[in-house]
Write an enzyme that holds these catalytic residues in place. Sequence first.
Site, PDB file in Angstrom:
ATOM      1  N   GLY A  31      -9.222   0.061   0.333  1.00 20.85           N
ATOM      2  CA  GLY A  31      -9.209   0.334  -1.106  1.00 20.85           C
ATOM      3  C   GLY A  31      -8.777   1.749  -1.437  1.00 20.85           C
ATOM      4  O   GLY A  31      -8.193   2.453  -0.618  1.00 20.85           O
ATOM      5  N   ALA A  32      -9.058   2.181  -2.692  1.00 20.99           N
ATOM      6  CA  ALA A  32      -8.518   3.436  -3.243  1.00 20.99           C
ATOM      7  C   ALA A  32      -7.007   3.418  -3.022  1.00 20.99           C
ATOM      8  O   ALA A  32      -6.424   4.301  -2.390  1.00 20.99           O
ATOM      9  CB  ALA A  32      -9.181   4.656  -2.606  1.00 20.99           C
ATOM     10  N   HIS A  37      -0.019   1.529   0.147  1.00 14.58           N
ATOM     11  CA  HIS A  37      -0.603   0.184   0.191  1.00 14.58           C
ATOM     12  C   HIS A  37       0.243  -0.802  -0.616  1.00 14.58           C
ATOM     13  O   HIS A  37       0.503  -1.925  -0.187  1.00 14.58           O
ATOM     14  CB  HIS A  37      -2.002   0.186  -0.436  1.00 14.58           C
ATOM     15  CG  HIS A  37      -3.036   0.972   0.304  1.00 14.58           C
ATOM     16  ND1 HIS A  37      -3.658   2.071  -0.235  1.00 14.58           N
ATOM     17  CD2 HIS A  37      -3.571   0.801   1.530  1.00 14.58           C
ATOM     18  CE1 HIS A  37      -4.530   2.549   0.629  1.00 14.58           C
ATOM     19  NE2 HIS A  37      -4.500   1.799   1.718  1.00 14.58           N
ATOM     20  N   ASP A 150      -1.158   5.423  10.284  1.00 14.38           N
ATOM     21  CA  ASP A 150      -2.214   5.227  11.283  1.00 14.38           C
ATOM     22  C   ASP A 150      -1.564   4.692  12.556  1.00 14.38           C
ATOM     23  O   ASP A 150      -1.771   3.545  12.961  1.00 14.38           O
ATOM     24  CB  ASP A 150      -3.265   4.258  10.741  1.00 14.38           C
ATOM     25  CG  ASP A 150      -3.968   4.838   9.533  1.00 14.38           C
ATOM     26  OD1 ASP A 150      -4.644   5.863   9.683  1.00 14.38           O
ATOM     27  OD2 ASP A 150      -3.812   4.283   8.432  1.00 14.38           O
ATOM     28  N   ARG A 187      -7.848   9.302   1.210  1.00 12.68           N
ATOM     29  CA  ARG A 187      -8.679  10.509   1.293  1.00 12.68           C
ATOM     30  C   ARG A 187      -8.094  11.677   0.490  1.00 12.68           C
ATOM     31  O   ARG A 187      -8.797  12.645   0.216  1.00 12.68           O
ATOM     32  CB  ARG A 187      -8.887  10.927   2.750  1.00 12.68           C
ATOM     33  CG  ARG A 187      -9.816  10.000   3.514  1.00 12.68           C
ATOM     34  CD  ARG A 187     -10.093  10.507   4.918  1.00 12.68           C
ATOM     35  NE  ARG A 187     -11.072   9.689   5.615  1.00 12.68           N
ATOM     36  CZ  ARG A 187     -10.770   8.591   6.315  1.00 12.68           C
ATOM     37  NH1 ARG A 187      -9.523   8.196   6.412  1.00 12.68           N
ATOM     38  NH2 ARG A 187     -11.719   7.895   6.912  1.00 12.68           N
TER      39      ARG A 187
END
Length: 285
Positions: A31-32, A37, A150, A187
């Site tokens: 999320g966020a 995304h 990632d 983040r």
Amino acid sequence: MEILQSAAALQAQTEKWRREGQRIGLVPTMGALHDGHLRLVQAAAAENDVVVVSIFVNPTQFNNPDDFRLYPRLPEADAALLGPAGCTALFLPSVEEMYPEQSKLRFDFGSLEQVMEGAHRPGHFNGVATVVSKLFHLSRPHRAYFGQKDLQQVAIIRQLVADLSFDLELITFPTVREADGLAMSSRNRRLSVEARKKAPQLYKALQLGVRLLEENRPVASVKNEVLQFLAMEEAITLEYFEIADARTLQTVEELTQPQEVALCIAAWLAEVRLIDNLLISAKSL
Ligand code: PAF
């Protein structure tokens, strides 16, 4: 867009789609959501008949309780972005739903997880592998989408898919960056105004590393220069900077051809930990 909160509802829905011959794309997230995304969701929508996006801040992959507590949670705002991006079903489970009892399963990815994120975040990849396996079992996707930011996570999931014979195609997408080069990350929302100004230095450090490698400088001296560059920035506390083989993730001492290398960085800006990487092919040097 449908919102599913139980594992049983997700399983029933994806089983129905499978019976109907629909191709399922899965985009696992915490999320966020940001543009990185959304690009994954858009790609999944273009390549599949239906798209499941999961939003689950997975407690088992956080080695730092503050990081888990402070991880941004914006389910309403996220849901509003997902429909227009092409998401068919949003899977939004609770911790109890995903872990009715404490998971006892332990993964061992050997050398793949003994470096970088795995070395600095004990238990992190065990949590990632556990939750990703659960999501794969519950949604049985034909394709699953992950971001290259990632990089080590992608390598671990690739190994997981191979070792457990998950019948799906793993699709990765390049890192999406802000205009100043900062890699998009959930983040980033936690950065103070001051830290946000300094954060693009991580990308600049990676670019410096690439430039020096392109000048055929020895790996050790490239590392030194990048470390010196980062040391000048008081706001940045470096955790690691590695030049590694992009496939095995093991540190390289010299570049051999043909080899793809990854320049990987993890650093703290105040209390926020960020990671980034750039890939470079030795063939292009
Ligand atoms: O990359 C992430 O957001 C998470 O690690 C993932 C893959 C959704 C597993 O929780």
